[in-house]
Scaffold this motif. Sequence first.
Motif, PDB file in Angstrom:
ATOM      1  N   ALA A  64     -37.090   9.162  16.986  1.00 37.23           N
ATOM      2  CA  ALA A  64     -36.153   8.160  16.620  1.00 37.23           C
ATOM      3  C   ALA A  64     -37.481   6.696  15.721  1.00 37.23           C
ATOM      4  CB  ALA A  64     -35.938   6.913  17.857  1.00 37.23           C
ATOM      5  N   ASP A  65     -36.387   6.136  14.947  1.00 37.31           N
ATOM      6  CA  ASP A  65     -37.135   5.610  13.395  1.00 37.31           C
ATOM      7  C   ASP A  65     -37.145   4.208  13.837  1.00 37.31           C
ATOM      8  OD1 ASP A  65     -37.208   7.341  11.755  1.00 37.31           O
ATOM      9  OD2 ASP A  65     -34.578   7.286  11.897  1.00 37.31           O
ATOM     10  N   TRP A  66     -36.188   3.781  15.001  1.00 41.51           N
ATOM     11  CA  TRP A  66     -36.160   1.946  15.270  1.00 41.51           C
ATOM     12  C   TRP A  66     -36.210   2.293  16.939  1.00 41.51           C
ATOM     13  CZ3 TRP A  66     -36.984  -2.546  12.637  1.00 41.51           C
ATOM     14  CH2 TRP A  66     -37.407  -2.795  11.181  1.00 41.51           C
ATOM     15  N   LEU A  67     -36.009   0.962  17.957  1.00 41.66           N
ATOM     16  CA  LEU A  67     -36.037   1.069  18.855  1.00 41.66           C
ATOM     17  C   LEU A  67     -35.322  -0.359  19.146  1.00 41.66           C
ATOM     18  CD1 LEU A  67     -39.363   1.789  20.968  1.00 41.66           C
ATOM     19  CD2 LEU A  67     -36.971   3.327  21.155  1.00 41.66           C
ATOM     20  N   GLY A  68     -34.311  -0.768  19.399  1.00 41.12           N
ATOM     21  CA  GLY A  68     -33.781  -1.491  19.526  1.00 41.12           C
ATOM     22  C   GLY A  68     -33.280  -2.224  21.109  1.00 41.12           C
ATOM     23  N   VAL A  69     -33.893  -4.113  21.174  1.00 39.70           N
ATOM     24  CA  VAL A  69     -34.004  -4.550  22.202  1.00 39.70           C
ATOM     25  C   VAL A  69     -33.198  -5.794  21.956  1.00 39.70           C
ATOM     26  CG1 VAL A  69     -35.877  -3.524  23.609  1.00 39.70           C
ATOM     27  CG2 VAL A  69     -36.130  -5.449  21.911  1.00 39.70           C
ATOM     28  N   ALA A  70     -32.203  -6.167  23.618  1.00 33.15           N
ATOM     29  CA  ALA A  70     -31.747  -7.842  23.586  1.00 33.15           C
ATOM     30  C   ALA A  70     -33.202  -8.503  22.770  1.00 33.15           C
ATOM     31  CB  ALA A  70     -30.530  -7.629  24.591  1.00 33.15           C
ATOM     32  N   THR A  71     -33.971  -8.807  24.583  1.00 33.96           N
ATOM     33  CA  THR A  71     -34.205  -9.944  23.957  1.00 33.96           C
ATOM     34  C   THR A  71     -35.959  -9.576  23.742  1.00 33.96           C
ATOM     35  OG1 THR A  71     -35.514  -9.328  26.432  1.00 33.96           O
ATOM     36  CG2 THR A  71     -32.894 -10.257  26.227  1.00 33.96           C
ATOM     37  N   LEU A  72     -36.463 -10.924  22.900  1.00 32.06           N
ATOM     38  CA  LEU A  72     -38.558 -10.810  22.389  1.00 32.06           C
ATOM     39  C   LEU A  72     -39.025 -10.554  23.775  1.00 32.06           C
ATOM     40  CD1 LEU A  72     -40.733 -11.518  20.657  1.00 32.06           C
ATOM     41  CD2 LEU A  72     -39.785 -13.990  20.869  1.00 32.06           C
ATOM     42  N   ASP A  73     -38.681 -11.008  25.076  1.00 27.61           N
ATOM     43  CA  ASP A  73     -39.764 -10.687  26.415  1.00 27.61           C
ATOM     44  C   ASP A  73     -39.548  -8.688  25.937  1.00 27.61           C
ATOM     45  OD1 ASP A  73     -40.340 -12.853  26.835  1.00 27.61           O
ATOM     46  OD2 ASP A  73     -38.782 -13.459  28.179  1.00 27.61           O
ATOM     47  N   VAL A  87     -39.348  -2.239  15.264  1.00 26.96           N
ATOM     48  CA  VAL A  87     -39.065  -2.744  16.829  1.00 26.96           C
ATOM     49  C   VAL A  87     -37.912  -4.016  16.422  1.00 26.96           C
ATOM     50  CG1 VAL A  87     -38.657  -3.978  19.393  1.00 26.96           C
ATOM     51  CG2 VAL A  87     -40.272  -2.256  18.029  1.00 26.96           C
ATOM     52  N   LEU A  88     -36.196  -4.267  16.707  1.00 28.71           N
ATOM     53  CA  LEU A  88     -35.827  -5.068  16.244  1.00 28.71           C
ATOM     54  C   LEU A  88     -35.108  -5.558  17.509  1.00 28.71           C
ATOM     55  CD1 LEU A  88     -33.945  -6.582  14.198  1.00 28.71           C
ATOM     56  CD2 LEU A  88     -31.687  -5.179  14.889  1.00 28.71           C
ATOM     57  N   CYS A  89     -35.148  -6.855  17.608  1.00 25.93           N
ATOM     58  CA  CYS A  89     -34.125  -7.705  18.767  1.00 25.93           C
ATOM     59  C   CYS A  89     -33.312  -8.937  18.858  1.00 25.93           C
ATOM     60  CB  CYS A  89     -35.373  -8.200  19.795  1.00 25.93           C
ATOM     61  SG  CYS A  89     -36.046  -9.967  19.097  1.00 25.93           S
ATOM     62  N   TRP A  90     -32.919  -8.572  19.267  1.00 22.78           N
ATOM     63  CA  TRP A  90     -31.515 -10.018  18.466  1.00 22.78           C
ATOM     64  C   TRP A  90     -30.777 -10.758  19.551  1.00 22.78           C
ATOM     65  CZ3 TRP A  90     -30.261  -4.370  18.533  1.00 22.78           C
ATOM     66  CH2 TRP A  90     -30.075  -4.079  19.842  1.00 22.78           C
ATOM     67  N   LEU A  91     -31.180 -11.513  20.778  1.00 22.52           N
ATOM     68  CA  LEU A  91     -30.771 -12.073  21.234  1.00 22.52           C
ATOM     69  C   LEU A  91     -31.881 -13.117  21.594  1.00 22.52           C
ATOM     70  CD1 LEU A  91     -28.078 -13.007  22.355  1.00 22.52           C
ATOM     71  CD2 LEU A  91     -28.616 -11.260  25.144  1.00 22.52           C
ATOM     72  N   GLY A  92     -31.733 -14.294  20.277  1.00 23.83           N
ATOM     73  CA  GLY A  92     -32.345 -15.754  21.010  1.00 23.83           C
ATOM     74  C   GLY A  92     -31.787 -16.686  21.577  1.00 23.83           C
ATOM     75  N   VAL A  93     -32.878 -17.530  21.961  1.00 23.40           N
ATOM     76  CA  VAL A  93     -32.370 -18.643  22.563  1.00 23.40           C
ATOM     77  C   VAL A  93     -32.933 -19.914  21.470  1.00 23.40           C
ATOM     78  CG1 VAL A  93     -31.023 -18.009  24.720  1.00 23.40           C
ATOM     79  CG2 VAL A  93     -33.488 -18.833  24.433  1.00 23.40           C
ATOM     80  N   ASP A 105     -45.408  -8.033  14.997  1.00 23.03           N
ATOM     81  CA  ASP A 105     -44.946  -7.715  13.897  1.00 23.03           C
ATOM     82  C   ASP A 105     -43.742  -6.870  14.508  1.00 23.03           C
ATOM     83  OD1 ASP A 105     -44.977  -5.874  11.462  1.00 23.03           O
ATOM     84  OD2 ASP A 105     -45.493  -4.247  11.380  1.00 23.03           O
ATOM     85  N   VAL A 106     -42.243  -7.642  15.387  1.00 22.71           N
ATOM     86  CA  VAL A 106     -41.367  -7.453  15.647  1.00 22.71           C
ATOM     87  C   VAL A 106     -39.925  -8.070  14.496  1.00 22.71           C
ATOM     88  CG1 VAL A 106     -39.749  -8.040  17.884  1.00 22.71           C
ATOM     89  CG2 VAL A 106     -41.880  -7.098  18.064  1.00 22.71           C
ATOM     90  N   ASP A 107     -39.326  -7.458  14.328  1.00 18.19           N
ATOM     91  CA  ASP A 107     -38.202  -7.488  13.882  1.00 18.19           C
ATOM     92  C   ASP A 107     -37.781  -8.738  14.934  1.00 18.19           C
ATOM     93  OD1 ASP A 107     -39.154  -5.677  12.042  1.00 18.19           O
ATOM     94  OD2 ASP A 107     -37.268  -5.710  10.515  1.00 18.19           O
ATOM     95  N   VAL A 108     -36.296  -9.789  14.677  1.00 19.72           N
ATOM     96  CA  VAL A 108     -35.703 -10.936  15.190  1.00 19.72           C
ATOM     97  C   VAL A 108     -35.004 -10.519  13.814  1.00 19.72           C
ATOM     98  CG1 VAL A 108     -38.065 -12.152  15.853  1.00 19.72           C
ATOM     99  CG2 VAL A 108     -36.892 -12.882  13.899  1.00 19.72           C
ATOM    100  N   THR A 109     -33.652 -11.429  15.130  1.00 23.02           N
ATOM    101  CA  THR A 109     -32.013 -11.182  14.251  1.00 23.02           C
ATOM    102  C   THR A 109     -31.975 -13.147  13.964  1.00 23.02           C
ATOM    103  OG1 THR A 109     -32.100  -9.245  15.019  1.00 23.02           O
ATOM    104  CG2 THR A 109     -30.055 -11.382  14.708  1.00 23.02           C
ATOM    105  N   ALA A 110     -31.199 -13.132  12.743  1.00 25.33           N
ATOM    106  CA  ALA A 110     -30.913 -14.918  12.906  1.00 25.33           C
ATOM    107  C   ALA A 110     -29.601 -14.620  12.955  1.00 25.33           C
ATOM    108  CB  ALA A 110     -31.389 -15.311  11.980  1.00 25.33           C
ATOM    109  N   TYR A 111     -29.069 -15.441  13.768  1.00 27.68           N
ATOM    110  CA  TYR A 111     -27.096 -15.719  13.878  1.00 27.68           C
ATOM    111  C   TYR A 111     -26.929 -16.929  12.888  1.00 27.68           C
ATOM    112  CZ  TYR A 111     -26.969 -12.163  17.565  1.00 27.68           C
ATOM    113  OH  TYR A 111     -27.390 -11.664  18.445  1.00 27.68           O
ATOM    114  N   SER A 112     -27.531 -17.887  12.432  1.00 30.16           N
ATOM    115  CA  SER A 112     -27.058 -19.415  12.471  1.00 30.16           C
ATOM    116  C   SER A 112     -28.433 -19.718  11.217  1.00 30.16           C
ATOM    117  CB  SER A 112     -27.039 -20.151  13.160  1.00 30.16           C
ATOM    118  OG  SER A 112     -28.472 -20.573  13.860  1.00 30.16           O
ATOM    119  N   THR A 113     -28.352 -20.368  10.653  1.00 32.64           N
ATOM    120  CA  THR A 113     -29.020 -21.658  10.009  1.00 32.64           C
ATOM    121  C   THR A 113     -29.521 -22.115  11.012  1.00 32.64           C
ATOM    122  OG1 THR A 113     -27.446 -23.739   9.585  1.00 32.64           O
ATOM    123  CG2 THR A 113     -28.282 -22.019   7.571  1.00 32.64           C
TER     124      THR A 113
END
Length: 389
Positions: A64-73, A87-93, A105-113
């Motif tokens: 597996a090249d990447w792992l994906g998770v919802a939360t930063l935790d 590793v990519l995470c994508w559900l922030g508050v 060194d975790v990739d995070v995702t932005a949904y908004s400015t």
Amino acid sequence: MSEPESPASGPVRAELVVDLDALRRNVRTLADTCAPAALMVVVKADGYGHGMVPVARAAREAGADWLGVATLDEALALRAAGDTGPVLCWLGVPGEDYAAAMEADVDVTAYSTAELDEIVGAARARGGRARLQLKVDTGLSRGGATAADWPDLVAATRDAVEADEVELTGVWSHFACADDPDHPANEAQEQAYAAALRVVDEAGLDPGLRHLCNSAGALTRPQARYDLVRCGLASYGLSPVPEHRTSEELGLVPVMTARAQVALTKQVHAGAGLSYGHTYVTERETTVALVPVGYGDGVPVHGSSVAPVQVGGVRRTVSGRVCMDQLLVDVGDQPVAAGDEVVLFGAGADGGPTAQEWAEACGTISYEIVTRIGGRFRRRHEHLTQEDA
């Protein structure tokens, strides 16, 4: 990476056996099928109920090249367990600790400015660049920037890239209806995603990894694989398109087996009501087996009198209402005794029930069956199919 198994005390009443060799084989199958696209194995929600850390380790070992998770935790838990790959995470508050993400060194995702502003703020405070991906909403109407908001998010990202505050590592979206390959929303989303990528290109940005496909999309829409596919359910051997192709037809092997031992058997007379509400009444004198798992362990109540089980190697059906700690099975004249094995679901290779069959019986999806099971089940990770791995 390491993770302790569930604590053990006394006899094993019920257990979840996770076949890590089967998972490795599934990952290799998916990687081969989707190449040259890279593969992300999604391990959120405790590895879809299979145990996040052991599953993640096995997935990495299988390529597996990447792992994906919802939360930063979840991402930080992977790092704490020793994972060092992408590793990519994508559900922030609001208020997420993006500095910790940068440190790990975790990739995070932005949904908004607004979310991007927080990420940039962390980069400025800590010094250095945050690893960032952008998500566009192409029709799921869940996470991601709308088409109206997308140009502003892209423009703000360009400014942050030029200021050396973020590194854009990917632009992505998510299918809503890929489990129905003929649904018109699939083509509409592909077109919307292509339009979103044009906005990125017009802004002079390198999008990094482009990814749109979940398991269903990866297996049914090869034209949409782009640079990376994200496979969750399929990695665990369950078909993401069960109405069209089975796990076996896709070359996948279910990874989890949920099993228990019979706690008690008893003879009951014809006309006996079983469990709460007497929704099941015996038609003749029969043997009833008591199985020590119930909805307190994640066994769906909706499986009452409809879900399949295998008792002593014979297919049966849950008899009466599933209780908090136990369920009953009418086994007829079968010579069943306390201690005999009961399989709720597993790989199905020996004629036993599968998580997909439980999902169909309960009117739900296999995702829910495997992610909700747990409670007092002990989870054990094994290497059971090495000859096929």
